[in-house]
Write an enzyme that holds these catalytic residues in place. Sequence first.
Site, mmCIF file in Angstrom:
data_model
loop_
_atom_site.group_PDB
_atom_site.id
_atom_site.type_symbol
_atom_site.label_atom_id
_atom_site.label_comp_id
_atom_site.label_asym_id
_atom_site.label_seq_id
_atom_site.Cartn_x
_atom_site.Cartn_y
_atom_site.Cartn_z
ATOM 1 N N ASP A 93 -7.164 7.681 -27.164
ATOM 2 C CA ASP A 93 -8.028 7.865 -28.507
ATOM 3 C C ASP A 93 -7.536 9.236 -29.106
ATOM 4 O OD1 ASP A 93 -9.513 6.296 -29.901
ATOM 5 O OD2 ASP A 93 -11.641 6.654 -28.644
ATOM 6 N N GLN B 29 -15.549 4.071 -25.152
ATOM 7 C CA GLN B 29 -16.122 3.740 -26.741
ATOM 8 C C GLN B 29 -17.221 4.713 -26.929
ATOM 9 O OE1 GLN B 29 -14.882 1.335 -28.677
ATOM 10 N NE2 GLN B 29 -16.591 2.197 -30.144
ATOM 11 N N LYS C 197 -10.713 -4.789 -29.264
ATOM 12 C CA LYS C 197 -9.524 -3.895 -28.747
ATOM 13 C C LYS C 197 -8.971 -4.354 -27.649
ATOM 14 C CE LYS C 197 -11.577 0.321 -30.091
ATOM 15 N NZ LYS C 197 -12.541 1.505 -30.256
#
Length: 302
Positions: free
Chosen positions: A122, A99, A55
Amino acid sequence: MTAPIVIDGKEASARLKTAIAVSVADLKAKHGITPGLATVLVGEDPASQVYVRSKQKTATAAGMNSFQHDLPASTSQADLLKLVHQLNADPAVHGILVQLPLPKHIDQFAVISALSPAKDVDGLHPERAGRLLAGGDALVACTPTGCLMLITDVMPNIAGKNAVVLGRSVLVGKPVSLLLLNENCTVTMAHSKTTDLPGLCRSADILVAAVGRPEMVRGDWIKKGAIVIDVGINRVATPDGKGKLVGDVHYAEAAQVAGAITPVPGGVGPMTIACLMVNTLKAACAIHAVTDVAVPTRLPPR
Ligand code: NDP
């Protein structure tokens, strides 16, 4: 029998990343703003480390700033929340990616809920989910956005199509269903208690499988010519002991019937990170009320 279109997620994500880099350069040139993505990794899980590095690399390649926060597995929830609050307040940060999964002693929902909804790239904050439900413009979870982009790349207008989504998770099944509904599909969301899954799937012009069951969807579950999007990533054993990745769809069988199909790996997976970049760009534009920079909502043409 005609061969199906094999939906190449790597090629599609490369197209998308090129378009994002152009928009990032445009945002810098017109407004002097560089989108910033902060990644937060707690612990040393090797798979999570790979995802986070990838990422960060993708963000940098797109011309964004990448801020990396690697914390030990012993980090307390209070310390993690403190970092989240700092990032929420940092003007250089437009997107925050914590994460998942987090270590067991940390309440995942509390951390996600502490994110500024404006920076939740997200798309998991309850407010983001609510905005998607309300049909508004939202930062939608990355994998579902990637699925929709792959579908509309094959068939730009999906209004009126019957879509069946296997799986109803907050991360994939529900947002995919809402995105398809917002595109005016007639959507059925199936799950572990659904009866006659094969029959239901055979009614689908668009079938999205997100169940986490290796090769569950067989060829005779698929309507001829359907678009099949396989979100599943399952590692299965092989005689050589190395193991391999398969999807939720039995690819060899499904490819005999489908009109278009994503392979695993190389289908939905590569789109997820590219869509994180879309969300970071989108967040930066929204935070600064920029309206004259293009934020891709579809895959750019080949
Ligand atoms: P979850 O485990 O959170 O959800 C699975 C869903 O599938 C549930 O709704 C469950 O139903 C349903 N389900 C399970 N078994 C069956 C069955 N036998 N018949 C019908 N429905 C069933 O998984 P996720 O949504 O997080 O992930 C799904 C898959 O997608 C996994 O393989 C995951 O690895 C993959 N994935 C891939 C990503 C990518 O980037 N390509 C990103 C995220 C996930 P119920 O609600 O009734 O329990």
